[in-house]
Write an enzyme that holds these catalytic residues in place. Structure first.
Site, mmCIF file in Angstrom:
data_model
loop_
_atom_site.group_PDB
_atom_site.id
_atom_site.type_symbol
_atom_site.label_atom_id
_atom_site.label_comp_id
_atom_site.label_asym_id
_atom_site.label_seq_id
_atom_site.Cartn_x
_atom_site.Cartn_y
_atom_site.Cartn_z
ATOM 1 N N ASP A 24 31.269 100.786 36.342
ATOM 2 C CA ASP A 24 30.200 100.110 37.061
ATOM 3 C C ASP A 24 30.363 100.466 38.541
ATOM 4 O O ASP A 24 31.415 100.961 38.961
ATOM 5 C CB ASP A 24 30.316 98.602 36.823
ATOM 6 C CG ASP A 24 29.342 97.800 37.649
ATOM 7 O OD1 ASP A 24 28.141 98.112 37.607
ATOM 8 O OD2 ASP A 24 29.788 96.871 38.349
ATOM 9 N N ASP A 26 28.682 98.531 41.790
ATOM 10 C CA ASP A 26 28.818 97.381 42.689
ATOM 11 C C ASP A 26 29.910 96.449 42.183
ATOM 12 O O ASP A 26 29.860 95.967 41.053
ATOM 13 C CB ASP A 26 27.501 96.599 42.770
ATOM 14 C CG ASP A 26 26.362 97.423 43.329
ATOM 15 O OD1 ASP A 26 26.033 97.267 44.502
ATOM 16 O OD2 ASP A 26 25.793 98.249 42.572
#
Length: 240
Positions: A24, A26
């Protein structure tokens, strides 16, 4: 319509199915919360409201506009004026997207170590292409990423598994030889449904929901320095 992937996705199709570590973005690789929180507070200032403390907004950074506007303005997608507020938020964020955003300490060293271990890595984010790719480039991640899948690369977003499966196919990796690393319950749900190993990171923006330990990830880490040892425990076929 699918968008063209950034990075080495095309070349990966003819490569052997070597292990692939997908991240991922953020809250996992990059600390984007300061700039996201600033954009959210701009929406308050536009309405004559005092800015909220950063600590109130940070946990919502992985939830994008929906989570940040819920905390900043108390509105949801069903609220009148939500879409206009969302568009203004995205415009404000895009204008100052990389003022304070940085990679988390230790991420550069982690990615270099993974490459030395013979592992490729890529990014799967719900952030839309026009926001994600400028940051990936700005943070000098594009050159070595095997694949970058954005929130609008496929018709689906996490927790749907398709973005992760799309990344695996594009990079020439079997899902069973992939691990997905993220800081949100949706990341673990997507990874498990895709048939990948999962690692939940507790240093990210885990929000105010279910505790990280209850997400059902194969491993939970408290710091970036713990990621490489956690990945090594999976002992994928093909690891050097």
């Amino acid at each position: 319509m699918q968008r063209q992937l950034h990075g080495r996705a095309g070349a990966g199709m003819t490569m052997p199915m070597k292990p692939l570590v997908l991240f991922d973005f953020d809250g996992t690789l990059a600390d984007t919360a300061p700039d996201l929180a600033a954009a959210a507070n701009r929406q308050r200032l536009r309405r004559g409201l005092e800015p909220l403390p950063y600590e109130r907004l940070r946990p919502m950074a992985s939830h994008g506009a929906r989570g940040l506007l819920r905390v900043a303005l108390g509105i949801t997608p069903e609220s009148p004026g939500y879409e206009a507020a969302r568009q203004q938020f995205l415009e404000d964020y895009a204008r100052d997207i990389a003022v304070h955003t940085r990679l988390f300490p230790g991420v550069v060293e982690l990615l270099e170590a993974l490459r030395a271990d013979g592992l490729r890595w890529g990014i799967v984010t719900n952030k839309i292409t026009r926001l994600a790719l400028p940051l990936v480039d700005h943070l000098a991640l594009a050159e070595h990423a095997a694949v970058v899948v954005c929130g609008d690369t496929t018709p689906f977003s996490k927790p749907h598994p398709e973005p992760l499966l799309h990344a695996a196919r594009s990079a020439g990796a079997a899902p069973a030889s992939c691990v997905y690393v993220g800081d949100d319950l949706r990341d673990v749900q997507a990874g498990r449904t895709a048939g990948m190993k999962t690692i939940a990171v507790a240093y990210g923006y885990s929000g105010d929901g279910e505790p990280v330990a209850n997400w059902g990830a194969d491993a939970v880490v408290q710091a970036v320095a713990e990621l490489r040892p956690a990945i090594e425990t999976f002992r994928f076929p093909g690891m050097s």
